[in-house]
Design a protein around this motif. Structure first.
Motif, PDB file in Angstrom:
ATOM      1  N   SER B 162       0.823  -1.212   0.000  1.00  0.00           N
ATOM      2  CA  SER B 162       0.000   0.000   0.000  1.00  0.00           C
ATOM      3  C   SER B 162       0.860   1.266   0.000  1.00  0.00           C
ATOM      4  O   SER B 162       0.388   2.332  -0.375  1.00  0.00           O
ATOM      5  N   THR B 163       2.139   1.134   0.390  1.00  0.00           N
ATOM      6  CA  THR B 163       3.025   2.298   0.354  1.00  0.00           C
ATOM      7  C   THR B 163       3.266   2.761  -1.087  1.00  0.00           C
ATOM      8  O   THR B 163       3.708   3.876  -1.315  1.00  0.00           O
ATOM      9  N   LEU B 164       2.978   1.895  -2.062  1.00  0.00           N
ATOM     10  CA  LEU B 164       3.223   2.255  -3.464  1.00  0.00           C
ATOM     11  C   LEU B 164       1.994   2.866  -4.135  1.00  0.00           C
ATOM     12  O   LEU B 164       2.086   3.440  -5.216  1.00  0.00           O
ATOM     13  N   TRP B 165       0.821   2.706  -3.536  1.00  0.00           N
ATOM     14  CA  TRP B 165      -0.417   3.053  -4.231  1.00  0.00           C
ATOM     15  C   TRP B 165      -0.485   4.492  -4.706  1.00  0.00           C
ATOM     16  O   TRP B 165      -1.054   4.779  -5.747  1.00  0.00           O
ATOM     17  N   ASP B 166       0.081   5.409  -3.881  1.00  0.00           N
ATOM     18  CA  ASP B 166      -0.042   6.817  -4.230  1.00  0.00           C
ATOM     19  C   ASP B 166       1.129   7.321  -5.076  1.00  0.00           C
ATOM     20  O   ASP B 166       1.242   8.508  -5.343  1.00  0.00           O
ATOM     21  N   LEU B 167       1.992   6.401  -5.495  1.00  0.00           N
ATOM     22  CA  LEU B 167       3.146   6.799  -6.311  1.00  0.00           C
ATOM     23  C   LEU B 167       2.903   6.445  -7.776  1.00  0.00           C
ATOM     24  O   LEU B 167       2.281   5.428  -8.082  1.00  0.00           O
ATOM     25  N   PRO B 168       3.436   7.275  -8.688  1.00  0.00           N
ATOM     26  CA  PRO B 168       3.359   6.912 -10.109  1.00  0.00           C
ATOM     27  C   PRO B 168       4.215   5.669 -10.352  1.00  0.00           C
ATOM     28  O   PRO B 168       5.308   5.554  -9.801  1.00  0.00           O
ATOM     29  N   PRO B 169       3.736   4.707 -11.162  1.00  0.00           N
ATOM     30  CA  PRO B 169       4.435   3.426 -11.295  1.00  0.00           C
ATOM     31  C   PRO B 169       5.728   3.465 -12.105  1.00  0.00           C
ATOM     32  O   PRO B 169       6.367   2.422 -12.261  1.00  0.00           O
ATOM     33  N   ALA B 170       6.122   4.644 -12.603  1.00  0.00           N
ATOM     34  CA  ALA B 170       7.302   4.716 -13.472  1.00  0.00           C
ATOM     35  C   ALA B 170       8.535   4.071 -12.839  1.00  0.00           C
ATOM     36  O   ALA B 170       9.340   3.450 -13.527  1.00  0.00           O
ATOM     37  N   THR B 171       8.683   4.221 -11.521  1.00  0.00           N
ATOM     38  CA  THR B 171       9.894   3.715 -10.870  1.00  0.00           C
ATOM     39  C   THR B 171       9.690   2.336 -10.244  1.00  0.00           C
ATOM     40  O   THR B 171      10.581   1.808  -9.595  1.00  0.00           O
ATOM     41  N   PHE B 172       8.520   1.719 -10.446  1.00  0.00           N
ATOM     42  CA  PHE B 172       8.259   0.400  -9.868  1.00  0.00           C
ATOM     43  C   PHE B 172       9.091  -0.673 -10.561  1.00  0.00           C
ATOM     44  O   PHE B 172       9.531  -0.509 -11.697  1.00  0.00           O
ATOM     45  N   SER B 173       9.234  -1.815  -9.892  1.00  0.00           N
ATOM     46  CA  SER B 173       9.887  -2.963 -10.520  1.00  0.00           C
ATOM     47  C   SER B 173       8.959  -3.540 -11.588  1.00  0.00           C
ATOM     48  O   SER B 173       7.761  -3.209 -11.644  1.00  0.00           O
ATOM     49  N   GLY B 174       9.509  -4.436 -12.424  1.00  0.00           N
ATOM     50  CA  GLY B 174       8.717  -5.040 -13.490  1.00  0.00           C
ATOM     51  C   GLY B 174       7.477  -5.745 -12.946  1.00  0.00           C
ATOM     52  O   GLY B 174       6.377  -5.602 -13.482  1.00  0.00           O
ATOM     53  N   GLY B 175       7.669  -6.508 -11.868  1.00  0.00           N
ATOM     54  CA  GLY B 175       6.546  -7.256 -11.300  1.00  0.00           C
ATOM     55  C   GLY B 175       5.486  -6.351 -10.689  1.00  0.00           C
ATOM     56  O   GLY B 175       4.288  -6.627 -10.784  1.00  0.00           O
ATOM     57  N   GLU B 176       5.937  -5.236 -10.094  1.00  0.00           N
ATOM     58  CA  GLU B 176       4.979  -4.290  -9.507  1.00  0.00           C
ATOM     59  C   GLU B 176       4.174  -3.594 -10.602  1.00  0.00           C
ATOM     60  O   GLU B 176       2.951  -3.445 -10.502  1.00  0.00           O
ATOM     61  N   GLN B 177       4.873  -3.188 -11.669  1.00  0.00           N
ATOM     62  CA  GLN B 177       4.172  -2.549 -12.788  1.00  0.00           C
ATOM     63  C   GLN B 177       3.167  -3.517 -13.416  1.00  0.00           C
ATOM     64  O   GLN B 177       2.058  -3.133 -13.771  1.00  0.00           O
ATOM     65  N   GLN B 178       3.595  -4.775 -13.520  1.00  0.00           N
ATOM     66  CA  GLN B 178       2.727  -5.769 -14.135  1.00  0.00           C
ATOM     67  C   GLN B 178       1.437  -5.933 -13.337  1.00  0.00           C
ATOM     68  O   GLN B 178       0.359  -6.092 -13.893  1.00  0.00           O
ATOM     69  N   ARG B 179       1.548  -5.865 -12.013  1.00  0.00           N
ATOM     70  CA  ARG B 179       0.351  -6.033 -11.192  1.00  0.00           C
ATOM     71  C   ARG B 179      -0.594  -4.840 -11.322  1.00  0.00           C
ATOM     72  O   ARG B 179      -1.805  -4.998 -11.290  1.00  0.00           O
ATOM     73  N   VAL B 180      -0.024  -3.630 -11.485  1.00  0.00           N
ATOM     74  CA  VAL B 180      -0.865  -2.457 -11.742  1.00  0.00           C
ATOM     75  C   VAL B 180      -1.601  -2.646 -13.070  1.00  0.00           C
ATOM     76  O   VAL B 180      -2.800  -2.391 -13.202  1.00  0.00           O
ATOM     77  N   ASN B 181      -0.854  -3.151 -14.043  1.00  0.00           N
ATOM     78  CA  ASN B 181      -1.411  -3.397 -15.374  1.00  0.00           C
ATOM     79  C   ASN B 181      -2.542  -4.432 -15.314  1.00  0.00           C
ATOM     80  O   ASN B 181      -3.587  -4.272 -15.955  1.00  0.00           O
ATOM     81  N   ILE B 182      -2.324  -5.486 -14.550  1.00  0.00           N
ATOM     82  CA  ILE B 182      -3.337  -6.536 -14.405  1.00  0.00           C
ATOM     83  C   ILE B 182      -4.585  -5.981 -13.713  1.00  0.00           C
ATOM     84  O   ILE B 182      -5.709  -6.219 -14.149  1.00  0.00           O
ATOM     85  N   ALA B 183      -4.351  -5.180 -12.675  1.00  0.00           N
ATOM     86  CA  ALA B 183      -5.493  -4.588 -11.966  1.00  0.00           C
ATOM     87  C   ALA B 183      -6.304  -3.722 -12.918  1.00  0.00           C
ATOM     88  O   ALA B 183      -7.536  -3.773 -12.937  1.00  0.00           O
ATOM     89  N   ARG B 184      -5.614  -2.947 -13.749  1.00  0.00           N
ATOM     90  CA  ARG B 184      -6.303  -2.095 -14.713  1.00  0.00           C
ATOM     91  C   ARG B 184      -7.112  -2.934 -15.709  1.00  0.00           C
ATOM     92  O   ARG B 184      -8.201  -2.563 -16.122  1.00  0.00           O
TER      93      ARG B 184
END
Lengths: 262, 245
Positions: B162-184
């Motif tokens: 949840s510490t990542l939720w309010d941050l833009p995903p540009a700096t996330f790891s590949g797996g974190e970005q992928q999960r944002v993508n899946i949620a979308r």
């Protein structure tokens, strides 16, 4: 499924007097813009994209072609034959125009609040308190410090001026907004903030917008559809992601392959 | 292009007939790259078909053709719905955009990030886009809060901290970005769901979350077409496999 367009351009051609090679600045351009749709016109310098936008805005009278706009009362207007007065009315009510250089779109001699209030006053609003309230509201919407409401835009940074110009245009809830390179000339971080603001406002207000840009990233971020212009001609148009990911025309392929990815 | 609904295969959501796609590389002397040749398939509601085969056989290209990111050279692609049938091969840009809002979702291999938008809002905005009504400020704020609540629930389920939720995903790891993508991709129920390697950079726990999300989508009547390199995932979700040799 598809509603009626808001704006149609058909066979628009314009040649500047004295053009050396005789090539038209815009040649046989046709397009349609639908309600709540954002369309980007991309191309390099001299491709004719700004000339096309200025023809649509009525700032240049094109040599040939048809420009029609469906107004709020659902009447189709022939933009080319509007009287100067009708065009002025349209451009301060249903239309907005965001200039590349904010100085060209702002009144530099009056306060930020007065800049925002001008179109409202042009529509007959006179109540000072109401005007000020709306100016306040719009400064908030474009993320300008409301403490600066009485300041002249002279002291504003490039990004602030551009946000003020956007507020000044959108305060009357126009239906069609034309933007000429709204983010170029700004620092990258300022650009990102402005793009995000435009993206949010356009989708919130269901605006139709034509955005001229040389930056494919701007088209990718803001536009549902993209038109590619080269030497005055529209060489390709379609869904933005399709134009950028599956470009058909040799020139579009060149443009897309020339972008430096971060 | 509309078609008599009686002739459609039972429950088919999508019917692809003879889809071909080639790329012409004008900067390489008009080199022609034929990628898809006369592909035909159909997917029914509640079914998940897996596109299988080695890289470079056009599996991702097919998904992009179905989503409209790539044009289709020839063939017919019928997407059936309660309101009729539309041929994606010849659909207008307005129709494709409208389908993307309500009927077709696509989880690409990589998240395309928008500067300044938080992970939470990347997901929440997908919900708002699905129903672009004109709302006053108060109603909009309320709709946005509801959308954010749904987005939070899904991101939590995908174990995105949840510490990542309010941050833009540009700096996330590949797996974190992928999960944002899946949620979308999953946050709005769709008629057709296109999945391009949704579990490629996920650990086992999150892989299983995605498998259950796919099961739930199928149970809701979504037709799913996916590329799954992980055989365990494929076996868990696919009702049929289409070989791309």
């Amino acid at each position: 499924m598809s509603p009626q367009p808001l704006l149609t351009v058909d066979g628009l051609t314009h040649r500047f007097a004295g053009a050396r090679d005789g090539r038209p600045a815009v040649g046989d351009a046709s397009l349609a813009l639908y309600p709540a749709e954002v369309v980007a016109i991309v191309g390099e310098s001299g491709s004719g994209k700004s000339t096309l936008l200025n023809c649509i805005a009525g700032r240049i009278a094109p040599g040939h072609g048809d420009i029609r706009y469906r107004d709020a009362d659902d009447r189709w207007l022939d933009v080319r034959t509007l009287s100067e007065r009708e065009r002025r009315t349209l451009s301060r009510t249903e239309w907005g125009f965001v200039e590349q250089n904010a100085v060209d779109g702002l009144r530099m001699g009056v306060s930020a609040g007065a800049n925002i209030g001008e179109r409202l006053m042009g529509q007959g609003q006179r109540h000072y308190g109401r005007l000020r309230e709306q100016a306040y509201d719009w400064m908030n919407r474009v993320e300008l410090d409301t403490d600066r409401i009485d300041d002249l835009p002279h002291g504003f940074s490039g990004g602030m001026r551009q946000r003020l110009q956007i507020a000044r245009n959108l305060v009357t809830q126009p239906r069609l907004v034309l933007m000429d390179e709204p983010t170029s000339g700004l620092d990258v971080s300022v650009q990102a903030r402005l793009l995000d603001l435009i993206r949010t406002l356009v989708s919130r207000m269901h605006l139709s917008a034509l955005i001229v840009t040389h930056d494919l990233g701007v088209a990718r971020l803001l536009a549902h559809r993209t038109l590619v212009m080269r030497e005055g001609r529209i060489v390709e148009q379609g869904l933005t992601d399709r134009v950028l990911d599956d470009p058909q025309h040799a020139y579009t392929q060149l443009l897309v392959s020339s972008v430096v990815m971060p | 292009m509309k078609r008599d609904a009686m002739s459609q295969a039972s429950n088919a959501v999508l019917e692809v007939h003879g889809l071909s796609k080639r790329f012409t590389m004008h900067l390489r002397g008009a080199l022609e790259l034929p990628v898809l040749d006369q592909v035909s398939l159909d997917v029914s509601a509640g079914e998940c078909i897996a596109l299988a085969g080695p890289s470079g056989r056009g599996k991702s290209t097919l998904l992009k053709c179905l989503y409209g990111s790539y044009g289709i050279d020839s063939g017919r692609v019928w997407l059936h719905g309660d309101d009729g049938t539309i041929d994606l091969a010849s659909a207008s840009a307005q129709d494709v955009l409208s389908l993307r809002r309500r009927a077709v979702s696509y989880v690409s291999q990589f998240l395309r990030v928008v500067p300044r938008v938080s992970a939470l809002d990347v997901v929440a905005q997908r919900i708002l886009e699905a129903d672009p009504a004109v709302l006053d400020d108060e109603a909009y704020a309320q709709a946005f809060e509801q959308a954010r609540a749904a987005a939070r629930a899904l991101l939590a389920r995908l174990n995105l901290p949840s510490t990542l939720w309010d941050l833009p995903p540009a700096t996330f790891s590949g797996g974190e970005q992928q999960r944002v993508n899946i949620a979308r991709g999953f946050v709005v129920p769709s008629r057709l769901l296109l999945l391009d390697e949704p579990t490629a950079s996920l650990d086992l726990v999150n892989r299983d979350v995605v498998v259950s999300l796919i099961h739930e989508a199928k149970a809701n009547g979504t037709a799913v077409i996916g590329i799954f390199h992980d055989p365990a995932v494929r076996d868990a979700v696919a009702t049929r496999t289409i070989p791309f040799e």
